[in-house]
Scaffold this motif. Structure first.
Motif, PDB file in Angstrom:
ATOM      1  N   LEU A 264       1.008  -1.410  -0.208  1.00 23.01           N
ATOM      2  CA  LEU A 264      -0.247   0.153   0.004  1.00 23.01           C
ATOM      3  C   LEU A 264       0.540   1.286   0.045  1.00 23.01           C
ATOM      4  CD1 LEU A 264      -2.991  -0.929   2.650  1.00 23.01           C
ATOM      5  CD2 LEU A 264      -2.701  -0.881   0.435  1.00 23.01           C
ATOM      6  N   ALA A 265       2.255   1.039   0.701  1.00 26.70           N
ATOM      7  CA  ALA A 265       2.750   2.585   1.086  1.00 26.70           C
ATOM      8  C   ALA A 265       3.414   2.305  -0.384  1.00 26.70           C
ATOM      9  CB  ALA A 265       3.341   1.979   2.481  1.00 26.70           C
ATOM     10  N   PHE A 266       3.953   1.342  -0.780  1.00 24.71           N
ATOM     11  CA  PHE A 266       5.035   2.057  -2.096  1.00 24.71           C
ATOM     12  C   PHE A 266       3.506   1.808  -3.380  1.00 24.71           C
ATOM     13  CE2 PHE A 266       8.108  -1.615  -0.264  1.00 24.71           C
ATOM     14  CZ  PHE A 266       9.450   0.133  -0.711  1.00 24.71           C
ATOM     15  N   GLY A 267       2.426   1.424  -3.394  1.00 26.08           N
ATOM     16  CA  GLY A 267       2.072   2.034  -4.339  1.00 26.08           C
ATOM     17  C   GLY A 267       1.265   3.016  -4.345  1.00 26.08           C
ATOM     18  N   TYR A 268       1.530   3.760  -3.109  1.00 27.59           N
ATOM     19  CA  TYR A 268       1.499   5.237  -2.882  1.00 27.59           C
ATOM     20  C   TYR A 268       2.463   5.913  -3.242  1.00 27.59           C
ATOM     21  CZ  TYR A 268       0.923  10.527  -0.874  1.00 27.59           C
ATOM     22  OH  TYR A 268       0.167  11.243  -0.708  1.00 27.59           O
ATOM     23  N   VAL A 269       3.583   5.745  -3.117  1.00 29.17           N
ATOM     24  CA  VAL A 269       4.825   6.282  -3.836  1.00 29.17           C
ATOM     25  C   VAL A 269       5.349   6.055  -4.771  1.00 29.17           C
ATOM     26  CG1 VAL A 269       7.156   6.689  -3.246  1.00 29.17           C
ATOM     27  CG2 VAL A 269       5.690   6.693  -0.950  1.00 29.17           C
ATOM     28  N   LEU A 270       4.838   4.856  -5.587  1.00 24.48           N
ATOM     29  CA  LEU A 270       5.752   5.264  -6.266  1.00 24.48           C
ATOM     30  C   LEU A 270       4.579   4.932  -7.947  1.00 24.48           C
ATOM     31  CD1 LEU A 270       7.942   1.970  -5.940  1.00 24.48           C
ATOM     32  CD2 LEU A 270       8.079   4.017  -6.090  1.00 24.48           C
ATOM     33  N   LEU A 271       4.118   4.497  -7.769  1.00 25.28           N
ATOM     34  CA  LEU A 271       2.673   4.517  -8.761  1.00 25.28           C
ATOM     35  C   LEU A 271       1.203   5.621  -8.416  1.00 25.28           C
ATOM     36  CD1 LEU A 271       2.116   0.310  -9.047  1.00 25.28           C
ATOM     37  CD2 LEU A 271       3.623   1.915 -10.330  1.00 25.28           C
ATOM     38  N   ARG A 272       1.436   6.274  -7.302  1.00 28.62           N
ATOM     39  CA  ARG A 272       0.455   7.352  -6.711  1.00 28.62           C
ATOM     40  C   ARG A 272      -0.938   6.679  -6.906  1.00 28.62           C
ATOM     41  NH1 ARG A 272       3.178  10.841  -4.560  1.00 28.62           N
ATOM     42  NH2 ARG A 272       4.904  11.986  -5.545  1.00 28.62           N
ATOM     43  N   ASP A 273      -1.200   5.283  -6.583  1.00 28.24           N
ATOM     44  CA  ASP A 273      -2.056   4.987  -6.256  1.00 28.24           C
ATOM     45  C   ASP A 273      -3.078   5.366  -4.779  1.00 28.24           C
ATOM     46  OD1 ASP A 273      -2.466   2.942  -8.020  1.00 28.24           O
ATOM     47  OD2 ASP A 273      -1.423   1.646  -6.240  1.00 28.24           O
ATOM     48  N   PRO A 274      -4.484   6.196  -5.130  1.00 27.08           N
ATOM     49  CA  PRO A 274      -5.302   6.544  -4.199  1.00 27.08           C
ATOM     50  C   PRO A 274      -4.287   6.115  -2.700  1.00 27.08           C
ATOM     51  CG  PRO A 274      -6.667   5.697  -5.768  1.00 27.08           C
ATOM     52  CD  PRO A 274      -5.257   4.725  -5.763  1.00 27.08           C
ATOM     53  N   PHE A 275      -5.074   6.937  -1.675  1.00 29.39           N
ATOM     54  CA  PHE A 275      -4.518   6.856  -0.179  1.00 29.39           C
ATOM     55  C   PHE A 275      -4.932   7.933   0.544  1.00 29.39           C
ATOM     56  CE2 PHE A 275      -1.390   6.003   2.617  1.00 29.39           C
ATOM     57  CZ  PHE A 275      -0.859   4.733   2.945  1.00 29.39           C
ATOM     58  N   ASN A 276      -5.526   7.290   1.911  1.00 32.22           N
ATOM     59  CA  ASN A 276      -6.545   8.177   2.794  1.00 32.22           C
ATOM     60  C   ASN A 276      -6.610   7.640   3.871  1.00 32.22           C
ATOM     61  OD1 ASN A 276      -8.040   6.103   3.703  1.00 32.22           O
ATOM     62  ND2 ASN A 276      -9.013   5.831   1.576  1.00 32.22           N
ATOM     63  N   TRP A 277      -7.170   8.655   4.734  1.00 32.10           N
ATOM     64  CA  TRP A 277      -6.638   8.218   6.454  1.00 32.10           C
ATOM     65  C   TRP A 277      -7.031   7.542   6.648  1.00 32.10           C
ATOM     66  CZ3 TRP A 277     -10.347   6.577  10.180  1.00 32.10           C
ATOM     67  CH2 TRP A 277     -11.677   6.639   9.707  1.00 32.10           C
ATOM     68  N   ARG A 278      -8.154   6.274   6.157  1.00 31.85           N
ATOM     69  CA  ARG A 278      -7.891   5.002   6.621  1.00 31.85           C
ATOM     70  C   ARG A 278      -6.767   3.935   7.106  1.00 31.85           C
ATOM     71  NH1 ARG A 278     -13.608   2.557   5.672  1.00 31.85           N
ATOM     72  NH2 ARG A 278     -12.410   0.948   5.826  1.00 31.85           N
ATOM     73  N   ASN A 279      -6.243   4.606   5.375  1.00 30.00           N
ATOM     74  CA  ASN A 279      -4.660   3.492   4.385  1.00 30.00           C
ATOM     75  C   ASN A 279      -3.955   3.681   5.942  1.00 30.00           C
ATOM     76  OD1 ASN A 279      -5.816   4.182   1.999  1.00 30.00           O
ATOM     77  ND2 ASN A 279      -6.328   2.621   2.589  1.00 30.00           N
ATOM     78  N   ILE A 280      -3.848   5.292   6.183  1.00 29.33           N
ATOM     79  CA  ILE A 280      -2.722   5.569   7.107  1.00 29.33           C
ATOM     80  C   ILE A 280      -2.887   5.020   8.667  1.00 29.33           C
ATOM     81  CG2 ILE A 280      -1.208   7.498   8.553  1.00 29.33           C
ATOM     82  CD1 ILE A 280      -1.828   9.399   5.406  1.00 29.33           C
ATOM     83  N   LEU A 281      -4.023   5.514   8.957  1.00 31.78           N
ATOM     84  CA  LEU A 281      -4.606   4.776  10.610  1.00 31.78           C
ATOM     85  C   LEU A 281      -4.625   3.403  10.708  1.00 31.78           C
ATOM     86  CD1 LEU A 281      -5.385   4.698  12.874  1.00 31.78           C
ATOM     87  CD2 LEU A 281      -7.696   5.278  12.668  1.00 31.78           C
ATOM     88  N   GLY A 282      -5.078   3.082   9.661  1.00 28.25           N
ATOM     89  CA  GLY A 282      -4.435   1.138   9.510  1.00 28.25           C
ATOM     90  C   GLY A 282      -3.226   0.560   9.740  1.00 28.25           C
ATOM     91  N   ILE A 283      -2.163   1.209   8.829  1.00 29.72           N
ATOM     92  CA  ILE A 283      -1.280   0.600   8.439  1.00 29.72           C
ATOM     93  C   ILE A 283      -0.292   1.114   9.748  1.00 29.72           C
ATOM     94  CG2 ILE A 283       0.839   1.281   7.853  1.00 29.72           C
ATOM     95  CD1 ILE A 283      -0.124   1.495   4.619  1.00 29.72           C
ATOM     96  N   LEU A 284      -0.858   1.837  10.812  1.00 30.09           N
ATOM     97  CA  LEU A 284       0.110   2.438  11.649  1.00 30.09           C
ATOM     98  C   LEU A 284      -0.652   1.632  13.009  1.00 30.09           C
ATOM     99  CD1 LEU A 284      -0.799   6.061  12.146  1.00 30.09           C
ATOM    100  CD2 LEU A 284       1.820   4.877  11.437  1.00 30.09           C
TER     101      LEU A 284
END
Length: 356
Positions: A264-284
């Motif tokens: 999920l993190a690499f997808g956001y950084v490298l491929l600019r996949d959609p990322f929201n607060w749920r993804n960030i909270l869930g990963i943490l």
């Protein structure tokens, strides 16, 4: 360097190889499937296994490992079951929403814990269970978006979870029972996995995509990414068997959810996949669960090591004195003839979940 330190270094190396190779192949396959339109996942997996087998055959020819045949029925059953579990996971994704598919993957850990507790009498402490619950909650927040249910999809998901759990438990138990390495087991089971998926792959992919894998237009770019994916898969397959053999099916699933967070993190950084607060909270939350799981595993490993070290001198002392041995209930037997005593080793139940 002591044996314990070598084991820990080997485990860390196996975990690192698994993470790096798995994240790499996900990124490669994402480009192959999403960008280039090659959506034949089951057939691609069969090619992965064929390349893995050929690579291991070359390694065997170069004497990089020793071929150790064992129960052919166990190998065949294990290989076919692994192939079936992969096919069922792909069908589960095809007949369910992405959110329900992620829930299916989350269900593998509690199902594995349940099966190992019921059939192998492994004990998972409350602290370990608590850390796994935190992990699953975090991954669920990060990945589960919708839960659209249907009967066929639910049945496929249930079968996928059961077969995957049993296959991963077998990966661990077969290595221990027949005293084979991860490489030896992978080499012997790969043909059965590959043949199962090679036969079923085109049919399953056609059912899910309404396309024919043999009629697809294979451009040079598609071929390049297929070859790259197959080469990376050798490392993925090898590290999977290595991690499960050195740790446990539960620890491997925990590692798998770490890979999900990294993807999920690499997808956001490298491929600019959609990322929201749920993804960030869930990963943490998931990372917190992984840290807590690792901490409790290390604590319980140290406790077991200290208990073993204190028991060894007592066992040696009891072996010297038959009366003490008889009082302590250790298995000192007399053959009744020449008065030769035989010491029966105590039963030791290995709990590899605390050696991650």
């Amino acid at each position: 360097m002591s044996e314990g330190q070598k084991f820990q270094l080997g485990t860390i190396g196996a975990l690192s190889l698994s993470v790096v190779s798995s994240v790499s192949i996900v990124i490669c396959n994402k480009a192959l499937i999403s960008t280039l339109g090659f959506t034949f996942a089951t057939t691609l997996t069969s090619w992965h296994l064929l390349v893995t087998f050929c690579s291991l055959h070359v390694a065997l020819w170069m004497k990089m490992f020793e071929h150790k045949p064992f129960d052919p029925r166990a190998v065949m059953g294990f290989g076919i079951l692994n192939g079936i579990s992969i096919g069922l996971l792909n069908l589960s994704l095809g007949f369910n929403s992405v959110g329900f598919y992620q829930m299916t993957k989350l269900a593998i850990i509690p199902c594995t814990v349940l099966l190992e507790t019921l059939f192998f009498r492994k004990k998972f402490s409350r602290k370990i269970q608590f850390s796994l619950a935190i992990l699953l909650l975090g991954v669920g927040i990060a990945t589960v978006t919708d839960l659209q249910l249907n009967m066929l999809g639910s049945v496929l998901s249930l079968l996928a979870v059961i077969t995957t759990c049993v296959a991963q438990i077998m990966t661990n138990t077969i290595q221990k029972k027949f005293k084979v390495s991860s490489t030896q087991l992978l080499y012997q089971s790969c043909p059965y996995q590959a043949i199962t998926l090679f036969v079923a792959g085109p049919f399953l992919d056609g059912l899910l995509t309404n396309q024919n894998v043999f009629a697809f237009k294979y451009t040079s770019q598609v071929v390049f990414f297929i070859v790259l994916s197959c080469l990376i898969s050798v490392s993925v397959n090898f590290s999977t068997f290595l991690v499960i053999g050195k740790t446990s099916p539960v620890t491997y699933q925990v590692l798998g959810h770490l890979k999900t967070c990294l993807v999920l993190a690499f997808g956001y950084v490298l491929l600019r996949d959609p990322f929201n607060w749920r993804n960030i909270l869930g990963i943490l939350v998931a990372v917190i669960g992984m840290v807590v799981y690792s901490y409790y595993c290390s604590i319980e490993t140290q406790q077991k090591a200290s208990e073993t070290s204190t028991q060894l001198p007592q066992m040696k002392e009891s072996e010297k004195d038959p009366l003490i041995a008889a009082e302590n209930g250790s298995g000192v037997l007399s053959d009744g003839g020449g008065g030769v005593q035989k010491t029966v080793a105590p039963v030791w139940n290995s709990n590899k979940d605390f050696q991650a």
